[in-house]
Design an enzyme around this catalytic site. Structure first.
Site, short mmCIF file in Angstrom:
data_model
loop_
_atom_site.label_atom_id
_atom_site.label_comp_id
_atom_site.label_asym_id
_atom_site.label_seq_id
_atom_site.Cartn_x
_atom_site.Cartn_y
_atom_site.Cartn_z
N HIS A 267 0.72 -1.25 0.20
CA HIS A 267 0.06 0.04 0.15
C HIS A 267 0.91 1.30 0.04
O HIS A 267 1.97 1.42 0.59
CB HIS A 267 -0.84 0.10 0.83
CG HIS A 267 -2.09 0.85 1.09
ND1 HIS A 267 -2.05 2.32 1.04
CD2 HIS A 267 -3.52 0.60 1.01
CE1 HIS A 267 -3.17 2.76 0.94
NE2 HIS A 267 -4.00 1.88 0.84
N ARG A 290 -6.87 9.94 -0.48
CA ARG A 290 -6.65 10.42 -1.71
C ARG A 290 -8.06 10.30 -2.58
O ARG A 290 -8.05 11.01 -3.54
CB ARG A 290 -5.84 9.44 -2.49
CG ARG A 290 -4.16 9.76 -1.97
CD ARG A 290 -3.26 8.77 -2.58
NE ARG A 290 -3.28 7.32 -1.87
CZ ARG A 290 -3.62 6.24 -2.58
NH1 ARG A 290 -3.60 6.48 -3.81
NH2 ARG A 290 -3.88 5.15 -1.83
#
Ligand SMILES: Cc1cc2nc3c(=O)[nH]c(=O)nc-3n(C[C@H](O)[C@H](O)[C@H](O)COP(=O)(O)OP(=O)(O)OC[C@H]3O[C@@H](n4cnc5c(N)ncnc54)[C@H](O)[C@@H]3O)c2cc1C
Ligand SMILES: *[C@@H]1O[C@H](CO)[C@@H](O)[C@H](O)[C@H]1NC(C)=O
Ligand SMILES: *[C@@H]1O[C@H](CO)[C@@H](O)[C@H](O)[C@H]1NC(C)=O
Ligand SMILES: *[C@@H]1O[C@H](CO)[C@@H](O)[C@H](O)[C@H]1NC(C)=O
Ligand SMILES: *[C@@H]1O[C@H](CO)[C@@H](O)[C@H](O)[C@H]1NC(C)=O
Length: 516
Positions: A267, A290
């Site tokens: 990640h 995000r």
């Protein structure tokens, strides 16, 4: 100690709980079928409890209410594309077409308010559902889901004459099988609290469902990682240490096949904590940061990637563009508490920056939580942000200005970004002054795409011949072949429900057949 039950489910994360609930429903009219869920930790939940971005689903009630014109086919295509030719289409088709009913199951049967939707990397529509803040407090999605299911299962177990049993502190160590190759029981170990000694139990059964999760939490004892992805040994991880690949060892010992074991998702955004930057276990910076419009900057204050690209692309970009002395994100000495020895992380790191509108749509409950944990920082202006992250103000201003220009379609984005959820320079609705949140993030082992070969009815397939191993089912992160080379955000909680319930249904059918 030895006993008998009909269905044994190993692992009390979301996949195991979904399997148990469905098996109970399917067998409720059939007298005499008993079901047992075994969890090695003191509590259920596993990595499922940590999920923070949400669960994917298309054609859901929530998407309809928000007027999002998504489709099963778009979801299918996105997932296949992300898997880069490795995903099994039958498995992906099931995942996409049963996604609405999986989300509905949570919303309807467990009253979970999965009413906030974000567009995560690699998805072409907003389709990842999470929970809104309640009274200014975050309602973490994974925790909320597993708590609701756990409560339901405990109520079932408490019922008079219940045919269901939930045992924690029970680690399954071996599968038993017949001479004909049918799985016929398990061994498990528990600790007797009065003597503090290990007690071994043997339990015969008709069907075993493995829902033990992945191997991303191997940590200091990296067996699978060393064998299949030695280049990742030493990276931090977001997983709990219980995710150590137990199910893979149990099943391969009875002939199960493995697939895509070297496909491991790193990640891009594990939080680097100012007061403990070298900790090998990272708290995850939710992908929704995000998804709601947070941007990534290198140590010079410049963007370097489409923040909504798939995780593997973003990770590769951070590793490539944020790893040398100038381009790596770092805390200043004033961020670091003076009473601890500060160890500079040796891995690449980037700044994740949220403008006020991004923060408003992410939710201040969650941000406040991150702030309290010392993971997220606030700056009250662009100038203050530039100082805090030690970049030139003119560079930072240019970066943010260009971003907004691309967002308005006045220029093309240098990194090919096409969805721009929020502006970086305008103020949001929650105050007069514009402010920013910022943090430092580093790539961390997060999800193991590979695992047991399985089919659309959750049956585990043998390594030789590829036929189902009788009596052995699996669901959740322990399985492989669905996500291929990269798992999309939100697709794992979804897989746990779609294939967990399928495993429950299949287990019930096999147990009922056994009665005949
Ligand atoms: C920080 C974090 C955030 C995430 N966020 C998201 C997200 O927002 N959306 C999404 O879709 N996915 C997300 N994921 C991925 C997702 O949460 C997991 O992949 C998924 O929940 C795995 O579920 P599972 O039921 O297969 O395994 P788990 O939830 O890990 O459960 C497995 C259980 O099995 C138990 N167990 C293991 N071995 C044994 C044994 N031998 N005997 C008995 N019990 C055993 C473990 O103790 C554990 O409780 C996230 C993962 C992490 C780590
Ligand atoms: C939804 O999308 C489909 C195909 O993607 C298109 O044919 C249809 O016109 C769209 N509907 C709306 C209301 O945008
Ligand atoms: C449970 O059920 C049995 C018979 O099925 C009954 O005798 C007993 O009283 C019940 N116990 C409770 C607490 O309801
Ligand atoms: C950012 O740049 C614009 C013009 O390029 C200028 O008007 C503005 O004042 C600058 N802001 C800061 C905070 O420097
Ligand atoms: C995908 O899995 C199914 C079983 O669910 C199997 O029949 C099929 O052959 C697999 N396809 C490929 C390409 O491996």
């Amino acid at each position: 100690m030895s006993r008998r039950t009909n269905i044994v489910i190993v692992g009390g994360g979301l996949a195991g709980m979904a399997a148990a609930i469905e098996a109970l429903r399917q067998t409720r009219h059939t007298a005499g079928i008993t079901i047992e869920l075994l969890e090695k930790e003191a509590h259920t939940g596993g990595n499922s409890a940590k999920a923070s971005s949400g669960i994917s689903g298309v054609l859901t009630r929530t998407q309809k209410n928000l007027g999002i014109n998504d489709s099963i086919d778009a979801f299918f295509q996105d997932t296949i594309k992300s898997g880069r030719g490795r995903s099994n289409e039958t498995l992906v088709q099931r995942l996409a077409s049963e996604s609405a009913s999986a989300v509905f199951w949570l919303q309807n049967d467990f009253a979970l308010d999965l009413d906030v939707i974000a567009q995560l990397g690699g998805h072409s529509f907003p389709r990842t559902h999470r929970r809104p803040d309640a009274n200014g407090k975050p309602q973490p999605v994974g925790w909320g889901i597993v708590s609701a299911l756990d409560k339901h299962l405990k109520e079932q177990a408490k019922k008079n004459g219940s045919c269901f049993r939930l045992t924690t502190g029970a680690r399954v160590t071996k599968l038993l099988s017949t001479a004909g190759g049918r799985v016929s029981g398990i061994f498990y170990e528990s600790i007797d609290p009065s003597t503090n000694t290990v007690v071994r139990h043997r339990c015969k059964c008709d069907v075993v469902v493995l829902a033990t999760g992945g191997f991303g939490g191997e940590g200091g004892n990296p067996n699978f990682l060393k064998k299949y992805a030695p280049q990742l040994v030493g990276l931090p991880a977001t997983n709990g240490p219980f995710a150590a690949g137990d199910g893979l060892r149990l099943a391969t010992a009875v002939g199960a096949g493995l697939v895509d074991m070297d496909q491991i998702q790193v990640h891009p955004t594990g939080f680097v904590q100012a007061r403990d930057p070298g900790n090998p276990t990272k708290f995850l910076a939710a992908e929704a940061l995000r998804g709601e419009g947070g941007i990534l900057l290198n140590g010079l204050g410049k963007r370097f990637v489409d923040e909504l690209g798939t995780r593997d692309r973003v990770t590769t970009a951070i590793t490539k563009y944020c790893s040398d002395e100038n381009t790596r994100a770092r805390y200043t000495s004033s961020d670091k508490p003076s009473n601890v020895t500060y160890v500079e992380p040796s891995t690449a790191a980037a700044y994740l920056v949220l403008s006020q509108p991004v923060a408003d749509s992410f939710g201040h409950g969650g941000l406040g939580f991150y702030e309290k944990m010392g993971l997220m920082n606030k700056a009250s202006s662009v100038e203050e942000l530039a100082t805090a992250i030690r970049v030139e103000l003119t560079t930072l201003n240019q970066t943010l200005t260009d971003y907004d220009k691309a967002r308005e379609g006045r220029i093309n984005d240098e990194f090919g970004k096409t969805a721009f959820p929020q502006s970086m320079l305008s103020k949001g609705g929650s105050g007069d002054e514009s402010f920013y949140f910022w943090c430092i993030v580093t790539p961390s082992i997060h999800y193991t795409m590979g695992g047991l070969r399985f089919d659309e009815n959750a049956r585990v397939l043998a390594s030789s011949g590829g036929q189902p191993i009788p009596g052995l089912l699996a669901a959740g992160e322990v399985t492989g072949g669905l996500h291929g080379a990269n798992r999309l955000g939100g697709n794992s909680l979804l897989e746990c429900i779609v294939y967990g319930r399928r495993a429950g249904r299949q287990a019930a059918a096999e147990a009922i057949e056994h009665l005949l």
